[in-house]
Design an enzyme around this catalytic site. Sequence first.
Site, PDB file in Angstrom:
ATOM      1  N   GLY A   1      34.751  79.032  36.860  1.00  0.00           N
ATOM      2  CA  GLY A   1      33.846  78.631  36.029  1.00  0.00           C
ATOM      3  C   GLY A   1      34.695  77.866  34.873  1.00  0.00           C
ATOM      4  N   SER A   2      35.684  77.236  35.111  1.00  0.00           N
ATOM      5  CA  SER A   2      36.627  76.517  34.058  1.00  0.00           C
ATOM      6  C   SER A   2      35.945  75.290  33.584  1.00  0.00           C
ATOM      7  CB  SER A   2      38.042  76.193  34.562  1.00  0.00           C
ATOM      8  OG  SER A   2      37.837  75.156  35.501  1.00  0.00           O
ATOM      9  N   ASN A   3      35.069  74.608  34.259  1.00  0.00           N
ATOM     10  CA  ASN A   3      34.183  73.646  33.897  1.00  0.00           C
ATOM     11  C   ASN A   3      32.856  74.291  32.768  1.00  0.00           C
ATOM     12  OD1 ASN A   3      34.791  70.624  34.723  1.00  0.00           O
ATOM     13  ND2 ASN A   3      35.152  72.006  36.551  1.00  0.00           N
TER      14      ASN A   3
ATOM     15  N   LEU B   1      22.871  74.754  48.363  1.00  0.00           N
ATOM     16  CA  LEU B   1      22.013  73.436  48.347  1.00  0.00           C
ATOM     17  C   LEU B   1      20.765  73.696  47.229  1.00  0.00           C
ATOM     18  CD1 LEU B   1      21.731  70.615  49.666  1.00  0.00           C
ATOM     19  CD2 LEU B   1      20.318  71.703  51.307  1.00  0.00           C
ATOM     20  N   ILE B   2      20.172  72.754  46.586  1.00  0.00           N
ATOM     21  CA  ILE B   2      19.275  72.822  45.749  1.00  0.00           C
ATOM     22  C   ILE B   2      18.092  72.840  46.399  1.00  0.00           C
ATOM     23  CG2 ILE B   2      18.232  72.004  43.391  1.00  0.00           C
ATOM     24  CD1 ILE B   2      21.089  73.511  43.135  1.00  0.00           C
TER      25      ILE B   2
ATOM     26  N   HIS C   1      31.303  66.285  41.367  1.00  0.00           N
ATOM     27  CA  HIS C   1      31.817  66.444  42.652  1.00  0.00           C
ATOM     28  C   HIS C   1      33.447  66.062  42.366  1.00  0.00           C
ATOM     29  CE1 HIS C   1      32.105  66.857  46.971  1.00  0.00           C
ATOM     30  NE2 HIS C   1      32.904  65.882  46.931  1.00  0.00           N
TER      31      HIS C   1
HETATM   32  C1  GAR Z   1      35.236  71.784  40.454  1.00  0.00           C
HETATM   33  O1  GAR Z   1      36.304  70.987  40.442  1.00  0.00           O
HETATM   34  C2  GAR Z   1      34.131  70.902  40.799  1.00  0.00           C
HETATM   35  O2  GAR Z   1      34.175  69.635  40.763  1.00  0.00           O
HETATM   36  C3  GAR Z   1      33.881  71.699  42.306  1.00  0.00           C
HETATM   37  O3  GAR Z   1      34.132  72.825  42.240  1.00  0.00           O
HETATM   38  C4  GAR Z   1      35.134  72.873  41.145  1.00  0.00           C
HETATM   39  C5  GAR Z   1      34.548  74.387  40.299  1.00  0.00           C
HETATM   40  O4  GAR Z   1      35.931  74.656  39.479  1.00  0.00           O
HETATM   41  N1  GAR Z   1      32.730  71.329  42.819  1.00  0.00           N
HETATM   42  C6  GAR Z   1      32.502  71.041  44.006  1.00  0.00           C
HETATM   43  O5  GAR Z   1      33.201  71.134  45.057  1.00  0.00           O
HETATM   44  C7  GAR Z   1      30.847  70.741  44.279  1.00  0.00           C
HETATM   45  N2  GAR Z   1      30.642  70.307  45.907  1.00  0.00           N
HETATM   46  P1  GAR Z   1      35.546  75.692  38.137  1.00  0.00           P
HETATM   47  O6  GAR Z   1      34.720  76.752  38.970  1.00  0.00           O
HETATM   48  O7  GAR Z   1      36.712  76.047  37.660  1.00  0.00           O
HETATM   49  O8  GAR Z   1      34.991  74.700  37.157  1.00  0.00           O
END
Ligand code: GAR
Length: 190
Positions: A12-14, A87-88, A104
């Site tokens: 969940g950092s994003n 998948l959505i 992505h």
């Molecule tokens: C992120 O790097 C995002 O781009 C990736 O998961 C990570 C989540 O990090 N998404 C995918 O790979 C989707 N196919 P986070 O939980 O720290 O935000």
Amino acid sequence: MINIAIIASGSGSNAENIIKYFQNSSQVNVKAVYCNNPKAFIFQRLVKYGIEVQLITKEGFYENSTFIDSLGQNKIDFIILAGFLWLIPTQLINAYPNKIINIHPALLPKYGGKGMYGNHVHAAVLNNRELETGITIHLVNENYDEGEILFQAKCSIIPEDSLEKIAEKVHNLEYEHFPRIIEQVVLKTI
Ligand code: GAR
């Protein structure tokens, strides 16, 4: 006010970065956060923001309308996938046409598709000795990583870069660009 929901599966950092970005916004409100993995760190991460992450079940996501009903109750306008791995389903895409945005961690169409997420992507990039990688922000359709591309940013890779280093470079691009692009899309300025 535009209400957005964030959906995540992991750390969940994003999600946290997006929440911080819109904290004082008068136009965009992070109204709800959902996660499909009860063990994910995002549940702890968001405690300090007073945000209660809501658990999504397979049944409520794929088999009945629990999730869509919850979005409706929260008056959600846009859905942001921030590291979400399921998948959505078509009924969700139909309920939110062109209003679901994914990030992505690679330069699509390379390194996309089922099973291509997080460190799996960076490992493939490293194995192939790519000289660059990056991020792709795109609209979501029924297939993994195939919706219309809205934005890409690149970073270079040097031979000494480890998987962790590549992941760090990509995460930094995500933190720099994702909230800003979300803002532009939901406010229709791109
Ligand atoms: C992120 O790097 C995002 O781009 C990736 O998961 C990570 C989540 O990090 N998404 C995918 O790979 C989707 N196919 P986070 O939980 O720290 O935000």
